[in-house]
Design a protein around this motif. Structure first.
Motif, mmCIF file in Angstrom:
data_model
loop_
_atom_site.group_PDB
_atom_site.id
_atom_site.type_symbol
_atom_site.label_atom_id
_atom_site.label_comp_id
_atom_site.label_asym_id
_atom_site.label_seq_id
_atom_site.Cartn_x
_atom_site.Cartn_y
_atom_site.Cartn_z
ATOM 1 N N ALA A 199 0.858 -1.200 0.000
ATOM 2 C CA ALA A 199 0.000 0.000 0.000
ATOM 3 C C ALA A 199 0.883 1.235 0.000
ATOM 4 O O ALA A 199 1.799 1.355 0.802
ATOM 5 C CB ALA A 199 -0.892 0.003 1.235
ATOM 6 N N VAL A 246 0.666 5.051 0.748
ATOM 7 C CA VAL A 246 -0.257 5.973 1.400
ATOM 8 C C VAL A 246 0.188 7.406 1.103
ATOM 9 O O VAL A 246 1.307 7.798 1.423
ATOM 10 C CB VAL A 246 -0.295 5.722 2.922
ATOM 11 C CG1 VAL A 246 -1.281 6.666 3.582
ATOM 12 C CG2 VAL A 246 -0.653 4.279 3.212
ATOM 13 N N ILE A 305 -3.855 0.296 8.467
ATOM 14 C CA ILE A 305 -3.969 0.097 7.019
ATOM 15 C C ILE A 305 -3.399 -1.267 6.635
ATOM 16 O O ILE A 305 -3.972 -1.999 5.826
ATOM 17 C CB ILE A 305 -3.264 1.246 6.253
ATOM 18 C CG1 ILE A 305 -4.050 2.549 6.422
ATOM 19 C CG2 ILE A 305 -3.118 0.903 4.767
ATOM 20 C CD1 ILE A 305 -3.393 3.794 5.869
ATOM 21 N N LEU A 339 -3.410 4.607 -2.119
ATOM 22 C CA LEU A 339 -4.574 5.067 -1.348
ATOM 23 C C LEU A 339 -4.668 6.578 -1.517
ATOM 24 O O LEU A 339 -3.841 7.323 -1.003
ATOM 25 C CB LEU A 339 -4.417 4.672 0.130
ATOM 26 C CG LEU A 339 -4.869 3.250 0.489
ATOM 27 C CD1 LEU A 339 -4.227 2.209 -0.400
ATOM 28 C CD2 LEU A 339 -4.589 2.927 1.942
ATOM 29 N N ILE A 394 -9.400 6.624 -0.219
ATOM 30 C CA ILE A 394 -9.114 6.424 1.204
ATOM 31 C C ILE A 394 -10.383 6.545 2.047
ATOM 32 O O ILE A 394 -10.571 5.804 3.020
ATOM 33 C CB ILE A 394 -7.998 7.387 1.704
ATOM 34 C CG1 ILE A 394 -7.549 7.072 3.125
ATOM 35 C CG2 ILE A 394 -8.412 8.849 1.596
ATOM 36 C CD1 ILE A 394 -6.554 5.981 3.248
#
Lengths: 398, 136
Positions: A73, A75, A96, A183, A210
């Motif tokens: 992921a 972010v 997350i 995200l 998100i």
């Protein structure tokens, strides 16, 4: 490309979206909203304008994780900006990770590297012209569609998430079937990934909203932490009010929010910002931390970022400068018609514009009388489709 | 052929740049090549401001045919020494104009630099500045 989808059943044909659009990309034809993907900048102003939730933007979902063995992921730094301590950031990263990721990387280190390189770049190139920088896909598209004069002023750096995905993909220990998920804090960044909107050149596999994940993230939050260094310069890169901090002797002008962006671009076209070395533009208020898919708001997020930046570290991700640059947005100028042809066309459009009332009321389904005139010329509408003209005729005959 | 005319009033700082903005919009609708449009926008803006600051008022005419022609025609008082006015940095702008950021003295020099053809005639009765741009 547009990421904005339309639900016919919810639409009340109130025309609010049509009037809100900056580039005139929306029209109402056959009682349906149509979005011209060539003109749409994905600024999401229409989504905000719609009170019936008839317009929305959806990203990939957690179900897409199942297609990959190893899941990373990315972010956005703006998401990190929702926290005011490093502890909170690390708790958020862990929450997350629990969504099903093997690795979670906050992009602030990459943003920081980009910020440092921008300071260097402006130092070397500042005398030639006003440089324009924006990591905001909305602003870049807006320049492409409405301000093509200024395309050559844009600093050719790539989007941070793309830079990060590219460099992560090159890692030696990278498992084969790795999925990289971004995200996002705003609608426009959904365009960056391969899925769901088909940017085939991207190393980012999926982009997710998100805000959609927030209920689950919120349930996953605990005191458990995942180490995740936050770079102060990375935070400056996504916060309009802090952006000028690192540019000591350079004249940097920041315009945040689309109203200010448009104003700055109009002035730059007349070369009226020549005493300004760098123009930093962001479609959202206060920079990416004002992204419309975050749970906070641009103003409280700014307070958080200020607190967080004091505790953040000075190191950035180690990445070669060359890797930060990307494809230059080429001028989309593609005019096959001769000048005489264009002139003739323009004169004909003006003839219809003269006949139309000029209120730009939108009742015909097009955003302006000029747009309507173009439709008439293309035989897709007639003067009789103008409601104002029609009601005038009626009044006269009575 | 297309022709547009706009009136410019002396000392009308409030509306400074509005005519240039309208002309820029027309040129964009005509889909003029961006690099040419850039030069036209800069020249038009500088010349419009010059007219507001220095002249008693006048008219801007834009004619588009095979080329684009701008005519900036004012009713006086005229430029005393054109050679001097064409020197970089030379300015006769009054204090009020300078306070507002106008009158750095690059106006005419800049205009000439970005235009394909540049012609200026001046007497006490007025100044006529003609600029031409190739559109191809």
């Amino acid at each position: 490309m547009t990421v904005i989808s339309y639900t016919l059943e919810k639409c009340q044909k109130c025309m609010k979206c049509l009037h809100s659009c900056l580039t005139g990309a929306i029209s109402l034809q056959d009682a349906r909203v149509k979005i011209d993907s060539e003109k749409c900048t994905n600024c999401a102003t229409c989504i905000e304008a719609c009170v019936y939730q008839g317009l929305q933007a959806k990203g990939s979902t957690l179900a897409d994780l199942e297609n990959y063995q190893y899941k990373i992921a990315l972010v956005s730094t703006a998401v990190v900006g929702e926290c005011c301590t490093v502890d909170q950031v690390e708790e958020l990263m862990m929450a997350i990770k629990k969504l099903g990721f093997d690795e979670v990387i906050n992009l602030s280190g990459y943003d920081g590297a980009m910020y440092e390189e921008m300071i260097r770049y402006v130092g070397v190139n500042h005398q030639q012209t006003t440089l324009i920088t924006s990591f905001c896909p909305v602003v870049n598209k807006l320049i492409e569609v409405k301000y093509p004069i200024l395309l050559s002023n844009i600093v050719p750096m790539d989007n941070i998430s793309e830079v990060a995905a590219r460099s992560i993909r090159k890692r030696e220990d990278m498992p084969k079937n790795t999925g990289i998920f971004l995200l996002c804090e705003c609608v426009s960044k959904l365009t960056l990934a391969k899925y769901p909107y088909g940017n085939k050149y991207s190393e980012i596999d999926h982009a997710m909203v998100i805000a959609d994940l927030f209920p689950q993230i919120s349930r996953n939050l605990s005191t458990e932490r995942l180490r995740s260094p936050v770079s102060d310069k990375g935070l400056y890169n996504v916060t309009a009010n802090l952006y000028t901090k690192g540019f000591k002797d350079k004249n940097v002008v920041v315009a945040d929010g689309l109203d200010k962006v448009v104003k700055a671009l109009e002035l730059a076209e007349f070369d009226r910002l020549k005493d300004c070395d760098l123009l930093f533009l962001s479609g959202c208020i206060n920079g990416c931390i004002g992204g419309n898919l975050l749970w906070g708001n641009p103003f409280s997020s700014f307070n958080n970022v200020r607190k967080l930046a004091k505790k953040a570290c000075e190191t950035t991700v180690d990445i070669s400068n060359n890797d930060l640059y990307g494809v230059v947005i080429a001028s989309s100028f593609n005019e096959k018609r001769s000048l005489q042809n264009r002139l003739a066309n323009f004169i004909k459009i003006n003839e219809y514009v003269e006949k139309l009332p000029g209120f730009d009321c939108g009742a015909c389904g097009f955003h302006s009388c000029r747009a309507m005139a173009e439709e008439i010329l293309a035989n897709r509408a007639t003067l009789a489709d103008c409601r104002v003209l029609r009601s005038n005729d009626k009044n006269e005959s009575e | 052929m297309m022709k547009y005319s706009y009136v410019i009033n002396k000392d009308d700082y409030v509306n400074a740049g509005k005519v240039s903005s309208q002309i820029k919009k027309i040129l964009k609708e005509l889909n003029v090549r961006p690099d040419i449009l850039r030069r036209m926008a800069i020249a038009c803006y500088e010349a419009e401001i010059n007219m507001i600051i220095h002249s008693f008022g006048g008219e801007i005419t834009l004619v588009i045919d095979n080329k684009a022609e701008f005519i900036f025609k004012d009713i006086g008082p005229g430029i005393k020494d054109i050679t001097l006015a064409m020197k970089p940095g030379y300015s006769t702008a009054n204090e009020r104009a300078r306070e507002l950021g106008f009158g750095a003295g690059m106006g005419l020099v800049n205009i000439k630099k970005v235009s394909d053809e540049f012609n200026i005639e001046s007497s006490t009765k007025g100044t006529i500045l003609t600029l031409r741009f190739d559109l191809l």
